[in-house]
Design an enzyme around this catalytic site. Structure first.
Site, mmCIF file in Angstrom:
data_model
loop_
_atom_site.group_PDB
_atom_site.id
_atom_site.type_symbol
_atom_site.label_atom_id
_atom_site.label_comp_id
_atom_site.label_asym_id
_atom_site.label_seq_id
_atom_site.Cartn_x
_atom_site.Cartn_y
_atom_site.Cartn_z
ATOM 1 N N SER A 135 136.337 36.210 30.134
ATOM 2 C CA SER A 135 136.770 38.001 31.001
ATOM 3 C C SER A 135 135.430 37.923 30.471
ATOM 4 C CB SER A 135 137.140 38.247 29.902
ATOM 5 O OG SER A 135 137.766 39.445 29.754
ATOM 6 N N LYS A 161 136.591 37.635 35.247
ATOM 7 C CA LYS A 161 137.117 38.588 35.134
ATOM 8 C C LYS A 161 135.870 39.628 34.150
ATOM 9 C CE LYS A 161 140.018 39.913 31.800
ATOM 10 N NZ LYS A 161 141.281 40.472 31.240
ATOM 11 N N LYS A 163 134.604 44.161 32.841
ATOM 12 C CA LYS A 163 135.492 45.110 32.076
ATOM 13 C C LYS A 163 134.555 46.023 33.261
ATOM 14 C CE LYS A 163 138.401 42.568 28.697
ATOM 15 N NZ LYS A 163 139.351 43.317 28.378
ATOM 16 N N ASP A 188 139.203 45.025 34.856
ATOM 17 C CA ASP A 188 139.359 45.093 33.991
ATOM 18 C C ASP A 188 139.005 46.490 33.195
ATOM 19 O OD1 ASP A 188 141.789 45.474 31.863
ATOM 20 O OD2 ASP A 188 140.681 43.606 30.819
ATOM 21 N N GLU A 213 142.581 45.823 36.736
ATOM 22 C CA GLU A 213 143.993 45.721 35.480
ATOM 23 C C GLU A 213 144.055 46.388 35.074
ATOM 24 O OE1 GLU A 213 144.628 42.861 31.880
ATOM 25 O OE2 GLU A 213 143.339 42.378 33.464
ATOM 26 N N ASP A 238 149.423 45.477 32.290
ATOM 27 C CA ASP A 238 148.912 44.057 30.967
ATOM 28 C C ASP A 238 150.161 45.982 30.041
ATOM 29 O OD1 ASP A 238 147.979 43.583 28.844
ATOM 30 O OD2 ASP A 238 145.639 44.059 28.988
ATOM 31 N N LYS A 262 150.592 39.008 27.966
ATOM 32 C CA LYS A 262 150.051 37.992 26.617
ATOM 33 C C LYS A 262 151.161 37.602 25.969
ATOM 34 C CE LYS A 262 146.030 40.452 27.564
ATOM 35 N NZ LYS A 262 144.967 41.710 27.295
ATOM 36 N N GLY A 290 143.950 37.059 27.419
ATOM 37 C CA GLY A 290 143.639 36.425 26.078
ATOM 38 C C GLY A 290 143.238 37.501 25.047
#
Length: 369
Positions: A135, A161, A163, A188, A213, A238, A262, A290
Site C-alpha cells: 500500500s 495499492k 491511496k 483506495d 476500495e 472495507d 480486516k 492492513g
C-alpha cells in the site's frame, strides 16, 4: 483452556516512513498488545489495531483499554473449550470490534499452541505461502509516487495499492498506468467521495484497475450499489463491513464484487472465518487488508490469509517495510513477493520480550479468578 491471567500493554513504535491517506498522516503507531496466560504455562498473543484518534472508525487505543479492562476480560473467567466461544461471550456488548479482536486473537493463539499446531492450520488454512501486496500512501509529487512504485515492483510485490482523494486520483492513476502498464493496480479512496462523484469515478474504468476500495462513506452499503451499477471496475468494501450480515447485505444488493477482510474491523478471527466462508459460497473473493500492524497482528493476518478464498494479494508486507525493529522474532520476511507461512505452533513467531519492554508505556495485569 483455563486462563490464568490477561496482561495488557500499551506500546508505541515509530514508523520508518510517514504514511499519508485521505484522512491524515501517521508517523508512529500506538497499540495494545494482549498476552493471555493459561494455567498450562503457555501464552497466546493478540494485538489491537486501533490508533490514538477515531478517524478510521470510532475506536481508539484509550477506548480499547477501557473496554477490555472494564467489560470484556471479565467474560473470559470461565474455561474456554474453543476460541469460537469468545465471540459468543462478547456478543452482548455492541461494537468495539478492535477491542474484541485483540482479546480473541490472543485466545486463538493460545489454543493453537495448546494443540501444538500452527494457527493457520487450526483456522482451516492450507497454503504454504501467501502473496504480498503493498500500500502506497499519498506522496508529495507524481514523480515521488512513481519512484516508490518502481522500488516496490523491483522488490517483487505482487500488487500495488495507491491511496486516492480529490485532486489526487485520475491523473495519478493515469501516470502510474502509463509507467507500469502491466502491474496489478488498485485504488483506495478511504471514503473520500460521494454520489456527486459518480461520473468522475467512471473515468477510472479506463485504467484496468483490480478494484476501487471504499469510495463512499464508512457506513454505507446502498450508495455503493448505485456506484457499482455505473462502473466496470469492481468496488471493494472495507469500512462498511463489520460482520457476516454486513457482507451478506452488500453482496445481495450488488454493492461490491470484492471484500477487504480486516480481522480487527470485524471483531476477530471467528467472524473473519464466517465472512470468508459466506463470500466463498457467493464467489466473491476476499483479501486481507492492513492497519499498520506490528508483528503480532501481522502474524494473525498471515494465518487468516491461508484460507482458500483469499485469492488476491493482501497488505501484509514484511516487518522491515514499517519498523526498524519489530516486536517478534524473527521478523516477517518476503521472498519474491511471497511470505512463507510458519509451520510451528501458534502464530509462528515469538514475541521479543526485551523489545516489547522497551516500547511499553503502561501495563496492567488481570488475574482470572
Amino acid at each position: 483452556m483455563e486462563i490464568k491471567q490477561i496482561i495488557l500493554r500499551h506500546l508505541k513504535i515509530e514508523l520508518l516512513n510517514p504514511f499519508t491517506t485521505s484522512v491524515g498522516t501517521e508517523y508512529d503507531k500506538d497499540f495494545i498488545l494482549v498476552e493471555a496466560q493459561s494455567k498450562s504455562g503457555l501464552s497466546g498473543w493478540g494485538e489491537s489495531v486501533s490508533i490514538l484518534h477515531p478517524i478510521y472508525n470510532e475506536e481508539t487505543v484509550q477506548t480499547n483499554w477501557h473496554m477490555m479492562s472494564d467489560h470484556l476480560i471479565q467474560k473470559l473467567y470461565e474455561p474456554i473449550e474453543h476460541p469460537d466461544e469468545v465471540s459468543e461471550r462478547f456478543r452482548s456488548i455492541r461494537g468495539n470490534f478492535n477491542a474484541k479482536s485483540a482479546l480473541e486473537g490472543a485466545i486463538w493463539d493460545l489454543y493453537a499452541r495448546e494443540q501444538n499446531l500452527p494457527l493457520s492450520r487450526v483456522l482451516g488454512g492450507n497454503k504454504d505461502k501467501i502473496e504480498v501486496g503493498i500500500s502506497v500512501g499519498i506522496q508529495k509529487s507524481v514523480r515521488d509516487m512513481l519512484l516508490q512504485i518502481e522500488k516496490y515492483v523491483n522488490e517483487g510485490y505482487r500488487r500495488v495499492k495507491v491511496k486516492i482523494k480529490h485532486e489526487w486520483d485520475i491523473e495519478i492513476i493515469k501516470a502510474i498506468r502509463n509507467e507500469f502498464p502491466h502491474i496489478q493496480l488498485m485504488a483506495d479512496a478511504n471514503c473520500a467521495y460521494t454520489l456527486d462523484d459518480i461520473e468522475h469515478l467512471q473515468a477510472l474504468d479506463e485504467y484496468d484497475l483490480m478494484m476501487i476500495e471504499q469510495p463512499f462513506d464508512h457506513d454505507d452499503i446502498f450508495d455503493h450499489a448505485k456506484l457499482q451499477a455505473k462502473l466496470k471496475t469492481p468496488i471493494c468494501l472495507d469500512e462498511s463491513i463489520h460482520s457476516v450480515e454486513d457482507a451478506r447485505k452488500a453482496i445481495e444488493h450488488g454493492s461490491c464484487r470484492i471484500i477487504n477482510l480486516k480481522i480487527g474491523r470485524v471483531g476477530g478471527l471467528s467472524e473473519s472465518k464466517r465472512i470468508h466462508d459466506m463470500c466463498e459460497r457467493h464467489e466473491v473473493p476476499v483479501w486481507c487488508g492492513g492497519m499498520l500492524e506490528a508483528g503480532v497482528g501481522r502474524a494473525h493476518n498471515i494465518a487468516i490469509t491461508t484460507l482458500s478464498n483469499f485469492t488476491l494479494p493482501g497488505d501484509t508486507a514484511p516487518s522491515s517495510h514499517y519498523w526498524k525493529q519489530d516486536i517478534i522474532e524473527p521478523g516477517v520476511t518476503m521472498e519474491s513477493g511471497f511470505i512463507h507461512v510458519p509451520n510451528v505452533p501458534g502464530i509462528g513467531y515469538e514475541p521479543a520480550r526485551r523489545r516489547i519492554d522497551e516500547l511499553t508505556l503502561r501495563q496492567k495485569s488481570f488475574p482470572i479468578r
